[in-house]
Design an enzyme around this catalytic site. Structure first.
Site, PDB file in Angstrom:
ATOM      1  N   GLU A 161      35.863 -53.075 -76.773  1.00 40.59           N
ATOM      2  CA  GLU A 161      35.131 -53.576 -77.391  1.00 40.59           C
ATOM      3  C   GLU A 161      34.342 -54.684 -77.616  1.00 40.59           C
ATOM      4  O   GLU A 161      34.780 -54.904 -78.591  1.00 40.59           O
ATOM      5  CB  GLU A 161      35.450 -53.108 -79.034  1.00 40.59           C
ATOM      6  CG  GLU A 161      35.788 -51.179 -78.843  1.00 40.59           C
ATOM      7  CD  GLU A 161      35.425 -50.977 -80.712  1.00 40.59           C
ATOM      8  OE1 GLU A 161      35.885 -51.465 -81.271  1.00 40.59           O
ATOM      9  OE2 GLU A 161      35.660 -49.901 -79.992  1.00 40.59           O
ATOM     10  N   GLU A 310      37.982 -43.702 -77.614  1.00 44.52           N
ATOM     11  CA  GLU A 310      38.753 -43.817 -78.201  1.00 44.52           C
ATOM     12  C   GLU A 310      38.019 -42.588 -79.115  1.00 44.52           C
ATOM     13  O   GLU A 310      36.457 -42.503 -78.886  1.00 44.52           O
ATOM     14  CB  GLU A 310      38.735 -44.698 -79.282  1.00 44.52           C
ATOM     15  CG  GLU A 310      39.353 -45.734 -78.812  1.00 44.52           C
ATOM     16  CD  GLU A 310      39.733 -47.097 -79.648  1.00 44.52           C
ATOM     17  OE1 GLU A 310      39.145 -47.010 -80.569  1.00 44.52           O
ATOM     18  OE2 GLU A 310      39.570 -48.346 -78.330  1.00 44.52           O
TER      19      GLU A 310
HETATM   20  C1  GAL Z   1      37.913 -49.131 -82.970  1.00 42.20           C
HETATM   21  C2  GAL Z   1      38.822 -49.800 -82.224  1.00 42.20           C
HETATM   22  C3  GAL Z   1      40.367 -50.040 -82.657  1.00 42.20           C
HETATM   23  C4  GAL Z   1      40.344 -49.598 -83.695  1.00 42.20           C
HETATM   24  C5  GAL Z   1      39.504 -48.338 -84.045  1.00 42.20           C
HETATM   25  C6  GAL Z   1      39.807 -47.600 -85.141  1.00 42.20           C
HETATM   26  O1  GAL Z   1      36.900 -49.495 -82.780  1.00 42.20           O
HETATM   27  O2  GAL Z   1      38.965 -50.284 -80.020  1.00 42.20           O
HETATM   28  O3  GAL Z   1      40.879 -50.621 -82.007  1.00 42.20           O
HETATM   29  O4  GAL Z   1      40.289 -50.517 -84.626  1.00 42.20           O
HETATM   30  O5  GAL Z   1      38.246 -48.440 -84.017  1.00 42.20           O
HETATM   31  O6  GAL Z   1      38.342 -47.146 -85.757  1.00 42.20           O
END
Ligand code: GAL
Length: 670
Positions: A161, A310
């Site tokens: 990110e 994710e």
């Molecule tokens: C994302 C990040 C992850 C985790 C997640 C939690 O933005 O890439 O490492 O922190 O959020 O929602």
């Protein structure tokens, strides 16, 4: 009878995993190796065939300078392999170890207030620091040397990110050099930025500051372009390090963030093998339009299928109120992604870290090491994916309609909204997307310089800034017989974020045969009426003026501020076999749907399943002679859908010409 000749042919190797993947972010470095097997067994039982590992594990991979410890990664990959789980390796640049930033403080980012960031969180590095790049290259090369030929490593995620810039003196000097390379002379820069205004005139390059929010619009835009180029070059050093050792079969991506706009994603994505993003709802429920548009945006970066790297297992930890998605909604959300062209959906994260900043985040396995209630739903999803993978292999979304999305246009409006509540994404891009997609079930979202010839209709919501390349692309499209629709605030600025010397839409005013006489920020919505019914335009209204005899007025304003009364609000102009339309008003959903219907029929777009019941979403993926319909019911009541002909649901195996789905019920039909 057995065909012996055929039987003697060697069989193609079994694919290691299905082509639709459910995955999880797994952090083996947080747990004793003796626990890994139990986790991997649980993953395999949930049909999880993918883990992403390593992206925050620098202090475990290189506990002290030059002391590389990668055996544990090797063990984790081998342990996963035993359970038919493949791996995406994350390069660890988003979380530098303490020894590094302590010994080389120039690698720490400088915050906007001039203070240095510090160890203890993540993303504390300076993305422009040559010293930092030396270190990320070294660790990435070590990883690629070790795992670049590993059959179970299928890909790489660079960093995590990309988000935070640095504002220190060395970055500022790089920015000034970047400007010098672009503008060559200060005279040129001063002229193009109109620096005579407020005596901003620069006499030497080192006088130029960094401005992020309130500065000369030319400077603001160039800073963003510099930021984007610097992320690209930061990413480039990683790509080179991986390519040096890894097989090209291992594909490289980075996880982007949907509508996030800190850099131009087209600049950064062009060097990747595939695009991916982190799809979080946060508070509340899945918003089909906003989320669907973000999927299509991501698919548009490289104009091909993408991954959800994710997504939330139920809930997050960073919202004001971290409510859970409903039972069934997590599975529906994963299918929503697949419908828009995703090939993998990965849950962040597998199991809660016992300590660390995100203890309350949703997971599939609790701190106690046993499944949480949601695990069973993801297990069902994993089984779905295994069943549907053969059908969806080789398919993607094909659309007759494109929506244009442009970062400089969004930035330019956001820097000077004129009406504070006008948001280019929420007030222009997403509403037009929703109206069009609800009727067509597929929309591409692409850059204004992407090839447009494949589309029957191209809609450009709030395309504020038009570069010469974009102008040529749009004009060529209309002259080639396409239908271009521009909406409010389009065609105002040039490539330097300067005002055009023509009225909106700038260089395409003549083609339109009309122009914007004046724009108005509104406190109260103004009435608007015509071809698409009666509506109201909130927040913003543009008074149009017709300049060509054959320009047709489609909508007019009603009585409001006097200036707008009875003035044209939407116009259209035929250009040979093509057409250009400008809509100066915002519209309420009903009129917007009717405008979308008009656009689609004027452009000759044929509709698939136009009369779906309320709350039912359809996505169509096709390719290799197949058309696959993914239907999901989001309505609280069960809904019955009449299919165009008898179809087979690959999830249940049953064939029928009508189907009833409960809330969050899904059918994948052939
Ligand atoms: C994302 C990040 C992850 C985790 C997640 C939690 O933005 O890439 O490492 O922190 O959020 O929602």
């Amino acid at each position: 009878m057995l065909n012996f000749a055929a039987a003697q042919q060697p069989l193609p190797p079994e694919p290691r995993t299905p082509s639709l993947l459910v995955g999880a972010a797994w952090y083996p470095e947080q747990w004793p190796e003796s626990r890994w097997e139990a986790d991997l067994v649980l993953m395999e039982q949930a049909h999880i065939h993918l883990v992403r590992i390593g992206e925050f594990a620098w202090s475990t991979m290189e506990p002290s300078e030059g002391n590389f410890q990668l055996d544990w990664l090797q063990h984790a990959i081998r342990a996963a392999e035993k359970h038919h789980i493949v791996v995406v390796l994350g390069t660890p640049g988003a979380a530098p170890p303490a020894w590094l930033t302590q010994k080389y403080p120039e690698t720490l980012r400088t915050k906007e207030d001039g203070r240095k960031d510090e160890h203890g969180n993540r993303q504390q590095f300076d993305w422009s620091s040559p010293k930092y790049r030396e270190f990320v290259v070294r660790v990435t090369e070590r990883m690629a040397q070790r795992f670049g030929h590993d059959p179970d490593v299928i890909g790489w995620q660079v960093d995590n990110e990309y988000a935070t810039e640095s504002y220190g003196d060395s970055t500022r000097a790089q920015f000034q050099q970047w400007l010098q390379a672009k503008y060559k002379t200060l005279d040129n820069l001063n002229r193009r930025w109109t620096t005579a205004y407020w005596s901003e005139t620069y006499q030497s390059w080192d006088q130029i500051p960094i401005e992020e929010t309130y500065g000369n619009p030319g400077l603001l835009l160039n800073w963003k372009e510099f930021v984007s180029d610097t992320w690209r070059s930061y990413q480039r050093v990683h790509l080179d390090a991986i390519h040096k050792y890894a097989e090209p079969r291992q594909k490289i991506t980075t996880n982007m963030m949907g509508w996030f706009d800190a850099y131009d994603h087209y600049t950064v994505a062009q060097d990747l093998d595939f695009a991916s993003w982190d799809d979080y709802v946060g508070r509340g429920h899945l918003d089909l339009a906003r989320n669907g548009a973000a999927h299509d945006l991501t698919r548009g970066f490289l104009r091909k299928n993408f991954w959800v790297m994710e997504t939330q297992p139920g809930f997050v930890n960073w919202s004001p109120n971290n409510t859970a998605l409903d039972k069934g909604e997590v599975r529906a959300m994963a299918w929503h992604a697949i419908g828009h062209g995703a090939e993998a959906v990965e849950y962040w994260q597998w199991r809660s870290a016992l300590n660390g900043q995100e203890q309350y985040h949703g997971v599939l396995v609790g701190a106690d090491g046993t499944p949480v209630p949601l695990y069973a739903e993801v297990q069902q999803l994993g089984a779905d994916f295994e069943k549907a993978a053969p059908t969806l292999t080789g398919t993607t979304v094909h659309s007759d309609i494109a929506i244009l999305q442009d970062y400089p246009s969004r930035w330019a409006i956001d820097w000077q909204r004129h009406n504070k509540s006008f948001d280019p994404v929420s007030d222009a891009i997403v509403p037009w997307y929703a109206a069009l997609r609800n009727q067509t079930h597929s929309v591409d979202m692409i850059a204004d310089t992407a090839p447009l010839a494949p589309y029957k209709l191209v809609v450009a919501p709030a395309l504020n800034l038009l570069t010469p390349a974009a102008v040529a692309n749009l004009v060529g499209y209309v002259r080639g017989g396409g239908h271009l629709v521009l909406t409010q605030r389009s065609g105002m600025k040039d490539a330097d974020n300067s005002l055009y010397t023509q009225r909106q839409p700038g260089p395409i005013t003549e083609l339109l045969g009309a122009r914007v006489e004046q724009w108005y920020a509104l406190e109260d919505a103004v009435p608007v009426e015509g071809q698409w019914g009666s509506s109201k335009s909130p927040k913003w209204a543009e008074q149009l003026g017709v300049t060509a005899k054959d320009t047709e007025v489609l909508m007019r304003y009603g009585k409001s501020n006097g200036w707008l009364d009875d003035q044209p609000a939407a116009v259209t102009h035929r250009v040979g076999a093509g057409r250009i339309t400008y809509i100066g008003a915002a519209l309420e959903p009903l009129a917007m749907n009717s405008a979308a219907r008009w656009m689609l029929s004027t452009s000759g777009v044929t509709l698939v399943m136009p009369d779906l019941p309320q709350g039912v979403d359809l996505a169509v993926r096709s390719g290799g002679g197949k058309s696959v319909y993914i239907l999901t019911n989001y309505d609280a009541a069960a809904q019955t859908i009449a299919l165009p002909h008898a179809m087979t649901d690959v999830l249940t195996g049953s064939t029928a010409s009508s189907i009833t789905l409960p809330q969050y019920g899904i059918a994948v039909l052939r």
